[in-house]
Design an enzyme around this catalytic site. Sequence first.
Site, short mmCIF file in Angstrom:
data_model
loop_
_atom_site.label_atom_id
_atom_site.label_comp_id
_atom_site.label_asym_id
_atom_site.label_seq_id
_atom_site.Cartn_x
_atom_site.Cartn_y
_atom_site.Cartn_z
N HIS A 122 0.98 -0.93 0.02
CA HIS A 122 0.09 0.07 0.03
C HIS A 122 0.97 1.17 -0.01
O HIS A 122 1.85 1.25 0.51
CB HIS A 122 -0.77 -0.04 1.16
CG HIS A 122 -1.87 0.92 1.45
ND1 HIS A 122 -1.52 2.39 1.87
CD2 HIS A 122 -3.13 0.82 1.04
CE1 HIS A 122 -2.66 2.93 1.76
NE2 HIS A 122 -3.74 2.16 1.37
N ASP A 199 2.78 -4.67 8.12
CA ASP A 199 1.59 -3.77 7.76
C ASP A 199 0.38 -4.86 8.05
O ASP A 199 0.25 -5.67 7.22
CB ASP A 199 1.78 -2.96 6.38
CG ASP A 199 0.44 -2.39 6.06
OD1 ASP A 199 -0.47 -2.54 6.81
OD2 ASP A 199 0.27 -2.05 5.17
N GLN A 202 -4.57 -5.36 6.74
CA GLN A 202 -5.54 -6.25 6.30
C GLN A 202 -5.58 -7.82 6.76
O GLN A 202 -6.25 -8.68 6.33
CB GLN A 202 -5.41 -6.41 4.72
CG GLN A 202 -5.73 -4.97 3.91
CD GLN A 202 -7.10 -4.64 4.13
OE1 GLN A 202 -7.91 -5.40 4.27
NE2 GLN A 202 -7.27 -3.18 3.73
N LYS A 225 -10.70 -0.81 10.62
CA LYS A 225 -10.79 -1.64 9.67
C LYS A 225 -11.18 -3.21 10.49
O LYS A 225 -11.52 -4.11 9.83
CB LYS A 225 -9.70 -2.10 8.98
CG LYS A 225 -9.39 -0.95 7.93
CD LYS A 225 -7.98 -1.39 6.91
CE LYS A 225 -7.66 -0.12 6.21
NZ LYS A 225 -8.06 0.53 5.26
N CYS A 377 -4.82 2.73 -3.84
CA CYS A 377 -3.36 3.03 -3.15
C CYS A 377 -2.40 2.22 -3.27
O CYS A 377 -1.52 1.75 -2.35
CB CYS A 377 -3.78 3.23 -1.42
SG CYS A 377 -4.99 4.51 -1.33
N1 PMP Z 1 -1.93 -0.74 4.45
C1 PMP Z 1 -2.74 -1.43 3.80
C2 PMP Z 1 -2.39 -2.90 3.50
C3 PMP Z 1 -4.28 -1.01 3.82
O1 PMP Z 1 -5.25 -1.84 3.30
C4 PMP Z 1 -4.42 0.31 4.17
C5 PMP Z 1 -5.84 0.86 4.14
N2 PMP Z 1 -6.32 0.82 2.97
C6 PMP Z 1 -3.45 0.94 4.89
C7 PMP Z 1 -2.28 0.36 4.90
C8 PMP Z 1 -3.65 2.50 5.44
O2 PMP Z 1 -4.42 2.30 6.45
P1 PMP Z 1 -5.27 3.57 7.31
O3 PMP Z 1 -5.56 4.48 6.26
O4 PMP Z 1 -6.25 3.10 8.12
O5 PMP Z 1 -3.88 4.35 8.01
#
Ligand code: PMP
Length: 418
Positions: A122, A199, A202, A225, A377
């Site tokens: 991401h 990270d 997910q 999430k 993203c």
């Molecule tokens: N890493 C991953 C794999 C994600 O899916 C996301 C959220 N789409 C993020 C980081 C960022 O999370 P947040 O926007 O809650 O900080």
Amino acid sequence: MDDELNRREDFPILSRTVYGKPLVYLDNGATTQKPLCVLDAMREEYLNVNANVHRGVHWMSQQATELHEQARETVRRFINARSTTEIVFTRGTTEGLNLVASSFSDAFLGEGDEVIVSVMEHHSNIVPWQLQAQKKGFRLRVIPMTDEGVLRLDEYERLFSPRTQIVSITHVSNVLGTVNPVQEMIRIAHEHGVPVVVDGAQSAPHFKIDVQQLDCDFFAFSGHKMYGPTGVGVLYGKENWLDRLPPYQGGGEMIENVSFEKTTFERPPLKFEAGTPDYIATHGLAVAIDYMTSIGLDRIELHEQELTRYALQQLSAIPGMTIYGPLDTHHPSPTTHHPAPNTHDAVISFNVGAIHHMDMGTLLDRLGIAVRTGHHCAQPLMNRLGVLGTVRASFALYNNKVDVDTLVAGIRRVQKMF
Ligand code: PMP
């Protein structure tokens, strides 16, 4: 087979309609809906015990502090950290990753050093490192993947050099749903004396996380999430790392003693928690975690895996369908607490024939079906896949086979329009 948890009544928003159609919410990878118990607990705290934490001698401040620190203990138990001193509250995964990138870079990275990430990260696990790389002159090395969306471990091993200082990888891809073999990747990194950031945005919502078993050095995830409120997340860090990292931001709460000549800092985790924390949200997150654990992480995983398997089967039968990521799902194992590596978790990305992903998403929306479209993203991953974007359906504990059937019928209907 426990393929139906039947917890929809805990989430009143799921019974609303959109454009006159019953809502089918399949955008859980972006954010989940909140159960009433979380909303009630937060409202109750604002109504009855709202006061700033840590600083107050008065009763309400002490009550609020107790809830906030109990939340830290709830998080500790949830991911099986050794101590609450290893649990830093953040605004979310993004802030956790920025914290590590910034503080680790300040302390340990310099010209010519190397940081390993993967092609399926991401942006929040790419850009924070790039920002620091521009200042310090280190560079990113990227783990490639196969066409099936599986990381190349052979290439990963070859990326290590005497200049490798840290590895930062996603546990589960937010696009492909791939469950990466992070435990194995951490073992390999540690053989090279290199720490690993995971990270977990997910993964934490979908299966049991045990940071001691993984042996990761850092683990970041977001409350919103996993049925908790927005604006709160967690960065786990091993004590020996948190002790050695410099603060990320300065301000109140994180200091021991301040003078104009010299400031000394609190011990972790407070050293990394400048300013008033979102203590209502940390309490909300703890209630969300209690909600998940009262259902059982194993049951949630089993249910979502059953649904993912069913969705992969049903979607594959649609003519012109391209599904990205591995097609195997895993059979949850309550003993190992680890889904098999390189299987598919609760996120499915796809494109159908020549239909643009935005058109598909917009037309599904008109049918009440909320999916996400675009690059998610993860633009470097889109380049690797050779697409501008995908449609993404992602599941939570309240989704069921009717949701999948409605999605499949919706896609077939959109197909007929083209
Ligand atoms: N890493 C991953 C794999 C994600 O899916 C996301 C959220 N789409 C993020 C980081 C960022 O999370 P947040 O926007 O809650 O900080």
